[in-house]
Scaffold this motif. Structure first.
Motif, PDB file in Angstrom:
ATOM      1  N   ASP A   3       0.628  -0.972  -0.189  1.00  0.00           N
ATOM      2  CA  ASP A   3      -0.589   0.267  -0.009  1.00  0.00           C
ATOM      3  C   ASP A   3       1.178   1.433   0.320  1.00  0.00           C
ATOM      4  OD1 ASP A   3      -2.091  -2.129   0.063  1.00  0.00           O
ATOM      5  OD2 ASP A   3      -2.692  -1.228   2.435  1.00  0.00           O
ATOM      6  N   VAL A   4       0.915   2.210  -0.590  1.00  0.00           N
ATOM      7  CA  VAL A   4       1.196   3.753  -0.798  1.00  0.00           C
ATOM      8  C   VAL A   4       0.102   4.819  -0.600  1.00  0.00           C
ATOM      9  CG1 VAL A   4       2.432   4.961  -2.216  1.00  0.00           C
ATOM     10  CG2 VAL A   4       2.714   2.796  -2.111  1.00  0.00           C
ATOM     11  N   VAL A   5       0.169   5.490  -1.001  1.00  0.00           N
ATOM     12  CA  VAL A   5       0.163   6.849   0.378  1.00  0.00           C
ATOM     13  C   VAL A   5       0.367   7.405  -1.249  1.00  0.00           C
ATOM     14  CG1 VAL A   5      -0.917   9.017   1.441  1.00  0.00           C
ATOM     15  CG2 VAL A   5      -1.515   6.279   1.940  1.00  0.00           C
ATOM     16  N   LEU A   6      -0.234   8.141  -1.852  1.00  0.00           N
ATOM     17  CA  LEU A   6       0.863   9.064  -2.541  1.00  0.00           C
ATOM     18  C   LEU A   6       0.513  11.410  -2.806  1.00  0.00           C
ATOM     19  CD1 LEU A   6      -0.634   7.630  -5.826  1.00  0.00           C
ATOM     20  CD2 LEU A   6       1.831   7.766  -4.496  1.00  0.00           C
ATOM     21  N   VAL A   7       1.575  11.651  -2.429  1.00  0.00           N
ATOM     22  CA  VAL A   7       1.043  13.054  -2.642  1.00  0.00           C
ATOM     23  C   VAL A   7       1.778  13.752  -3.820  1.00  0.00           C
ATOM     24  CG1 VAL A   7       1.363  15.261  -1.572  1.00  0.00           C
ATOM     25  CG2 VAL A   7       0.952  13.660  -0.537  1.00  0.00           C
ATOM     26  N   GLU A   8       1.143  14.518  -5.021  1.00  0.00           N
ATOM     27  CA  GLU A   8       2.138  14.490  -6.713  1.00  0.00           C
ATOM     28  C   GLU A   8       1.892  15.661  -6.642  1.00  0.00           C
ATOM     29  OE1 GLU A   8      -0.238  12.231  -9.196  1.00  0.00           O
ATOM     30  OE2 GLU A   8       1.611  10.513  -8.773  1.00  0.00           O
ATOM     31  N   GLY A   9       2.699  16.131  -6.967  1.00  0.00           N
ATOM     32  CA  GLY A   9       2.979  17.932  -7.920  1.00  0.00           C
ATOM     33  C   GLY A   9       2.756  18.993  -6.421  1.00  0.00           C
ATOM     34  N   LEU A  10       3.315  18.336  -5.494  1.00  0.00           N
ATOM     35  CA  LEU A  10       3.270  19.184  -3.866  1.00  0.00           C
ATOM     36  C   LEU A  10       4.061  21.245  -4.193  1.00  0.00           C
ATOM     37  CD1 LEU A  10       2.482  20.889  -1.579  1.00  0.00           C
ATOM     38  CD2 LEU A  10       4.462  18.944  -0.564  1.00  0.00           C
ATOM     39  N   ALA A  11       3.646  21.790  -4.599  1.00  0.00           N
ATOM     40  CA  ALA A  11       4.250  22.748  -5.127  1.00  0.00           C
ATOM     41  C   ALA A  11       4.756  23.543  -3.872  1.00  0.00           C
ATOM     42  CB  ALA A  11       3.251  23.955  -5.832  1.00  0.00           C
ATOM     43  N   VAL A  12       6.095  24.140  -3.705  1.00  0.00           N
ATOM     44  CA  VAL A  12       6.733  24.653  -2.613  1.00  0.00           C
ATOM     45  C   VAL A  12       7.168  25.888  -2.538  1.00  0.00           C
ATOM     46  CG1 VAL A  12       8.020  24.622   0.127  1.00  0.00           C
ATOM     47  CG2 VAL A  12       6.378  22.595  -1.730  1.00  0.00           C
ATOM     48  N   GLU A  13       7.244  27.140  -2.448  1.00  0.00           N
ATOM     49  CA  GLU A  13       8.273  28.342  -2.553  1.00  0.00           C
ATOM     50  C   GLU A  13       8.937  28.480  -1.652  1.00  0.00           C
ATOM     51  OE1 GLU A  13       7.580  30.055  -5.536  1.00  0.00           O
ATOM     52  OE2 GLU A  13       5.387  28.982  -6.260  1.00  0.00           O
ATOM     53  N   THR A  14       9.714  28.609  -1.963  1.00  0.00           N
ATOM     54  CA  THR A  14      11.284  28.683  -0.789  1.00  0.00           C
ATOM     55  C   THR A  14      12.558  29.032  -1.517  1.00  0.00           C
ATOM     56  OG1 THR A  14      11.987  27.134   0.864  1.00  0.00           O
ATOM     57  CG2 THR A  14      12.008  26.712  -1.120  1.00  0.00           C
ATOM     58  N   VAL A  15      12.854  29.660  -0.112  1.00  0.00           N
ATOM     59  CA  VAL A  15      14.691  30.413  -1.276  1.00  0.00           C
ATOM     60  C   VAL A  15      15.484  28.852  -1.371  1.00  0.00           C
ATOM     61  CG1 VAL A  15      17.252  30.853  -0.339  1.00  0.00           C
ATOM     62  CG2 VAL A  15      15.152  32.761   0.552  1.00  0.00           C
ATOM     63  N   ILE A  16      16.022  28.430  -2.417  1.00  0.00           N
ATOM     64  CA  ILE A  16      16.460  27.409  -3.095  1.00  0.00           C
ATOM     65  C   ILE A  16      17.534  28.190  -3.956  1.00  0.00           C
ATOM     66  CG2 ILE A  16      15.134  26.301  -4.639  1.00  0.00           C
ATOM     67  CD1 ILE A  16      16.427  24.067  -3.052  1.00  0.00           C
ATOM     68  N   GLY A  17      19.114  27.482  -3.536  1.00  0.00           N
ATOM     69  CA  GLY A  17      20.272  27.972  -4.487  1.00  0.00           C
ATOM     70  C   GLY A  17      21.668  27.543  -4.113  1.00  0.00           C
ATOM     71  N   VAL A  18      22.197  28.245  -5.435  1.00  0.00           N
ATOM     72  CA  VAL A  18      23.955  27.617  -4.348  1.00  0.00           C
ATOM     73  C   VAL A  18      24.410  29.544  -4.840  1.00  0.00           C
ATOM     74  CG1 VAL A  18      23.912  26.174  -4.751  1.00  0.00           C
ATOM     75  CG2 VAL A  18      24.692  27.361  -6.935  1.00  0.00           C
ATOM     76  N   TYR A  19      23.491  30.452  -6.184  1.00  0.00           N
ATOM     77  CA  TYR A  19      24.358  31.465  -6.753  1.00  0.00           C
ATOM     78  C   TYR A  19      24.011  32.358  -5.160  1.00  0.00           C
ATOM     79  CZ  TYR A  19      25.439  28.610 -10.344  1.00  0.00           C
ATOM     80  OH  TYR A  19      25.615  28.284 -11.311  1.00  0.00           O
ATOM     81  N   ASP A  20      24.261  33.580  -5.506  1.00  0.00           N
ATOM     82  CA  ASP A  20      23.868  35.154  -4.184  1.00  0.00           C
ATOM     83  C   ASP A  20      22.392  35.317  -5.024  1.00  0.00           C
ATOM     84  OD1 ASP A  20      26.565  34.570  -2.964  1.00  0.00           O
ATOM     85  OD2 ASP A  20      27.246  36.532  -4.522  1.00  0.00           O
ATOM     86  N   TRP A  21      22.660  35.077  -6.002  1.00  0.00           N
ATOM     87  CA  TRP A  21      20.913  35.959  -6.656  1.00  0.00           C
ATOM     88  C   TRP A  21      19.794  34.682  -6.550  1.00  0.00           C
ATOM     89  CZ3 TRP A  21      17.745  33.125 -10.010  1.00  0.00           C
ATOM     90  CH2 TRP A  21      18.506  32.140 -10.543  1.00  0.00           C
ATOM     91  N   GLU A  22      20.208  33.732  -6.370  1.00  0.00           N
ATOM     92  CA  GLU A  22      18.734  32.536  -5.570  1.00  0.00           C
ATOM     93  C   GLU A  22      18.889  32.980  -3.880  1.00  0.00           C
ATOM     94  OE1 GLU A  22      19.162  28.923  -8.027  1.00  0.00           O
ATOM     95  OE2 GLU A  22      21.649  28.634  -7.425  1.00  0.00           O
ATOM     96  N   ARG A  23      19.761  33.447  -3.586  1.00  0.00           N
ATOM     97  CA  ARG A  23      19.535  33.331  -2.203  1.00  0.00           C
ATOM     98  C   ARG A  23      18.508  34.532  -1.702  1.00  0.00           C
ATOM     99  NH1 ARG A  23      19.757  28.545  -0.582  1.00  0.00           N
ATOM    100  NH2 ARG A  23      19.617  29.485   2.114  1.00  0.00           N
ATOM    101  N   GLU A  24      18.156  35.916  -2.958  1.00  0.00           N
ATOM    102  CA  GLU A  24      17.212  37.108  -2.552  1.00  0.00           C
ATOM    103  C   GLU A  24      15.550  36.208  -3.021  1.00  0.00           C
ATOM    104  OE1 GLU A  24      19.637  39.941  -4.361  1.00  0.00           O
ATOM    105  OE2 GLU A  24      21.330  39.383  -3.229  1.00  0.00           O
ATOM    106  N   ILE A  25      15.510  35.334  -3.465  1.00  0.00           N
ATOM    107  CA  ILE A  25      14.337  35.134  -4.408  1.00  0.00           C
ATOM    108  C   ILE A  25      13.669  33.899  -3.517  1.00  0.00           C
ATOM    109  CG2 ILE A  25      15.045  36.630  -5.679  1.00  0.00           C
ATOM    110  CD1 ILE A  25      14.951  33.652  -7.973  1.00  0.00           C
ATOM    111  N   THR A  26      12.345  33.633  -4.144  1.00  0.00           N
ATOM    112  CA  THR A  26      11.512  32.654  -3.960  1.00  0.00           C
ATOM    113  C   THR A  26      11.566  31.741  -5.159  1.00  0.00           C
ATOM    114  OG1 THR A  26       9.636  33.295  -3.830  1.00  0.00           O
ATOM    115  CG2 THR A  26      10.403  32.506  -1.844  1.00  0.00           C
ATOM    116  N   GLN A  27      11.921  30.390  -5.392  1.00  0.00           N
ATOM    117  CA  GLN A  27      11.510  29.694  -6.386  1.00  0.00           C
ATOM    118  C   GLN A  27      10.427  28.498  -5.833  1.00  0.00           C
ATOM    119  OE1 GLN A  27      15.090  29.157  -8.646  1.00  0.00           O
ATOM    120  NE2 GLN A  27      16.583  29.433  -7.119  1.00  0.00           N
TER     121      GLN A  27
END
Length: 118
Positions: A3-27
């Motif tokens: 048996d499996v419970v699914l969650v598909e396509g959960l959109a999460v807006e967050t700060v993510i990334g290694v570049y300086d500009w990525e640390r200033e926005i949400t993706q």
């Protein structure tokens, strides 16, 4: 257990990334979850208290990633897997984390991990 419970396509807006500009926005990250759960009990009782609460799981996944603000999607996937196993008692899971638009020539890039015993 199959048996499996699914969650598909959960959109999460967050700060993510290694570049300086990525640390200033949400993706946006898109998260897919497959979680082992014995669905016979909630099916027999027809009681949500016996089920894996996918609304609560979704909320906690979002909170986990948003609080973490990781540089790497690998870090996000590992943190979510650990949280789900510890806090929800999920014995096995497969998680896919996609970062749409990270590579202009690709629809999305991402990672998929499995943790635990099925």
């Amino acid at each position: 257990m199959a048996d499996v419970v699914l969650v598909e396509g959960l959109a999460v807006e967050t700060v993510i990334g290694v570049y300086d500009w990525e640390r200033e926005i949400t993706q946006r990250l898109l998260v897919d979850l497959e979680m082992a759960w014995d669905n016979r009990v909630p099916a027999a009782s027809d009681d949500v208290a016996d089920a894996l609460d996918y609304a609560a799981v979704s909320e906690r996944v979002s909170q986990c990633i948003q609080a973490l603000q990781p540089q790497l999607i690998e870090t996000a996937a590992e943190a979510v897997a650990t949280m789900l196993q510890q806090d929800f008692g999920v014995s096995w899971l497969r998680i896919t984390v996609n970062k749409p638009g990270a590579v202009p020539a690709a629809t999305s890039v991402g990672v998929r991990i499995e943790r635990g015993q099925r």
